[in-house]
Design an enzyme around this catalytic site. Structure first.
Site, mmCIF file in Angstrom:
data_model
loop_
_atom_site.group_PDB
_atom_site.id
_atom_site.type_symbol
_atom_site.label_atom_id
_atom_site.label_comp_id
_atom_site.label_asym_id
_atom_site.label_seq_id
_atom_site.Cartn_x
_atom_site.Cartn_y
_atom_site.Cartn_z
ATOM 1 N N SER A 143 0.846 -1.190 0.000
ATOM 2 C CA SER A 143 0.000 0.000 0.000
ATOM 3 C C SER A 143 0.878 1.235 0.000
ATOM 4 O O SER A 143 1.986 1.217 0.559
ATOM 5 C CB SER A 143 -0.889 0.027 1.247
ATOM 6 O OG SER A 143 -1.564 1.272 1.364
ATOM 7 N N TYR A 157 -1.807 -0.320 10.138
ATOM 8 C CA TYR A 157 -1.912 -0.854 8.773
ATOM 9 C C TYR A 157 -0.707 -0.425 7.941
ATOM 10 O O TYR A 157 -0.112 -1.237 7.214
ATOM 11 C CB TYR A 157 -3.212 -0.356 8.138
ATOM 12 C CG TYR A 157 -3.398 -0.707 6.685
ATOM 13 C CD1 TYR A 157 -3.908 -1.948 6.312
ATOM 14 C CD2 TYR A 157 -3.086 0.207 5.681
ATOM 15 C CE1 TYR A 157 -4.090 -2.267 4.968
ATOM 16 C CE2 TYR A 157 -3.261 -0.098 4.348
ATOM 17 C CZ TYR A 157 -3.768 -1.340 4.001
ATOM 18 O OH TYR A 157 -3.953 -1.647 2.665
#
Length: 248
Positions: A143, A157
């Site tokens: 990501s 995350y």
């Protein structure tokens, strides 16, 4: 010969879009899912309509037993393993680190880090030419959060995806001499339901408008980059971190 791929978290979003595109290219696809069998079956049907074969495979990537069973199921059904799309991941509601409970942190890292490592390990064991395999490709789904940090939202995350980037770089060097390429795709603001699971269903649309391209990306746009990395067209690409972020 038809190639076979395992896509973890393949029942929705980027995983489902990737499965569809690979089906259209004639791949056999293992569609891993954690809980939603109905969604996995829909993905299987999408792959078959596109021209490929598919199998829904239940399993929690944070469980070593489940991971081994997932790969076994794929090889029993299709007779081979050529690629892994290491896509399964979770996000939790927006929060500062100071307010995060231990249970949240443990689950985040169990799924996003340990799960990614377990799946990559199992793929390496089966595809490495040094271990009797025929070679192959791993594409890890990271990501843009890994380099942006996601402050005040998902710093856990983001950290988990930083680990995926490091896994990609190191494993590419380990497995390059053993016939396996390893790369990562780092999506940005993509219009999938992961934002809703983080409590912000409108996040992609709102923040996507602030990117240089002025919009969020689609799951299919990310999937196109994954399929390219899996293909022979990317035969000299390994250890790469490919941003699909609209310039963010």
């Amino acid at each position: 010969m038809t190639k076979a791929v395992l896509i973890t978290g393949g029942s929705r979003g980027i995983g489902r879009a990737t499965a569809r595109l690979l089906g259209a290219q004639g791949w056999s696809v293992g569609v891993n899912y954690a809980q939603n069998l109905a969604a996995a079956r829909e993905t299987v049907a999408d792959v078959e309509r596109a021209g490929g074969q598919a199998l829904a495979i239940a399993g929690d990537v944070a469980s070593e037993t489940d991971v081994i069973a997932m790969f076994d199921a794929l090889e029993q059904k299709f007779g081979r393993l050529d690629a892994l799309v290491n896509n399964a991941g979770i996000v939790a509601p927006s929060s500062q680190l100071a307010d995060m409970e231990l249970a949240r942190l443990k689950r985040m890292f169990d799924v996003n880090v340990l799960g990614a490592y377990l799946c990559a390990r199992e793929a390496a064991r089966r595809m490495s030419t040094a271990r009797g395999g025929a070679g192959g490709v791993i594409v890890n789904i990271s990501s843009a959060a890994a380099r942006l940090g996601s402050p005040n939202e998902y710093i856990d995350y983001a950290g988990s995806k930083g680990a995926v980037d490091t896994l990609t770089i190191g494993l590419a060097k380990e497995l390059g001499p053993q016939g396996v390429r390893v790369n990562a795709v780092r999506p940005g603001l993509i219009d999938t339901d992961i934002h809703a699971s983080g409590g912000k269903p409108e996040r992609a649309a709102q923040l996507g408008a602030t990117t240089p391209l002025g919009r969020p990306g689609s799951a299919n746009e990310v999937a196109e980059s994954i399929v390219w990395l899996l293909s022979d067209a990317a035969s000299y690409v390994t250890g790469a971190l490919l941003d699909v972020t609209g310039g963010r």
